[in-house]
Design a protein around this motif. Structure first.
Motif, mmCIF file in Angstrom:
data_model
loop_
_atom_site.group_PDB
_atom_site.id
_atom_site.type_symbol
_atom_site.label_atom_id
_atom_site.label_comp_id
_atom_site.label_asym_id
_atom_site.label_seq_id
_atom_site.Cartn_x
_atom_site.Cartn_y
_atom_site.Cartn_z
ATOM 1 N N LEU A 27 -55.434 47.872 -2.998
ATOM 2 C CA LEU A 27 -55.786 47.467 -1.641
ATOM 3 C C LEU A 27 -56.289 48.954 -1.204
ATOM 4 C CD1 LEU A 27 -53.131 45.403 0.192
ATOM 5 C CD2 LEU A 27 -55.437 44.602 -0.336
ATOM 6 N N PRO A 179 -51.919 40.209 0.117
ATOM 7 C CA PRO A 179 -52.888 41.158 -0.413
ATOM 8 C C PRO A 179 -54.179 40.617 -1.038
ATOM 9 C CG PRO A 179 -50.676 41.353 -1.313
ATOM 10 C CD PRO A 179 -50.753 40.318 -0.708
ATOM 11 N N LYS A 183 -57.594 42.366 0.707
ATOM 12 C CA LYS A 183 -58.490 43.052 -0.244
ATOM 13 C C LYS A 183 -60.002 42.453 0.182
ATOM 14 C CE LYS A 183 -59.609 44.064 -5.158
ATOM 15 N NZ LYS A 183 -59.732 45.469 -4.727
#
Length: 201
Positions: A27, A179, A183
């Motif tokens: 990330l 996540p 992203k």
């Protein structure tokens, strides 16, 4: 590097999942501040151990919801946040607050929206007898768990599941989904078209 603020209320397992994916390079984000509405939330300990600025803003210490949200807003602005991530934050944000962060608040919900919004999504799904449940990452609007959906993860409901075993398996997918969604946001790959979120190549 995009700066995000994370709002929490409890143990912070989704916060930890995001911190882990920042640490391993997946990330391209910086968590600029973690804000909790509970001073004893374990999520604050997780953040502090990682060297992240923490702020506790308790509703009972504020004269009104407006004052409570004004303090959250000030902490987010002071930290230079571009996005607000709700990771187990157990309070409904007002329309006026949400509108200040139009399409800049992301939440994760432990059910396949639009089914079973609100509290205890896992329990609602389990008691209804669905064959599949899961989690949903979505942008926050003025409604309850009603904003445009970014992505979803599906979890089968097994015959011998309990509410707790189902919740545990959904949580595993939450730690993957949040996540992933962040992203996509950080890389500018989310395009909102009305109710739909298009993921760009």
């Amino acid at each position: 590097m995009h700066k995000v603020g994370v709002l929490v209320s409890g143990r912070g397992s989704n916060l930890q999942a995001v911190m882990d994916r920042i640490a391993d390079g997946y990330l391209p984000l910086e968590i600029a501040v973690v804000i909790s509405d509970k001073a004893d939330a374990y999520a604050l300990e997780r953040a502090a151990k990682a060297g992240i600025k923490t702020v506790a803003i308790e509703r009972k210490g504020c004269a009104s919801k407006d004052e409570f949200e004004d303090k959250i807003q000030a902490a987010l602005v002071d930290a230079g946040c571009e996005l607000v991530v709700l990771a187990g934050f157990m309070r409904i944000l007002s329309g006026s607050f949400v509108n200040k962060w139009h399409h800049k608040i992301i939440n994760i919900h432990p059910a396949l929206l639009p089914s079973f919004p609100g509290l205890h999504g896992q329990r609602q799904a389990f008691e209804y007898g669905v064959k599949f449940s899961g989690c949903t990452v979505h942008f926050v609007d003025e409604g309850t768990d009603s904003g445009p959906i970014i992505l979803q993860k599906v979890v089968p409901v097994l015959d011998d599941d309990t509410e707790d075993t189902l919740a545990d398996r959904i949580l595993v997918q939450e730690h993957i989904a949040m996540p992933e969604a962040l992203k996509l946001w950080a890389e500018g790959k989310l395009q909102i078209e009305g109710r739909k979120v298009r993921i760009l190549a």
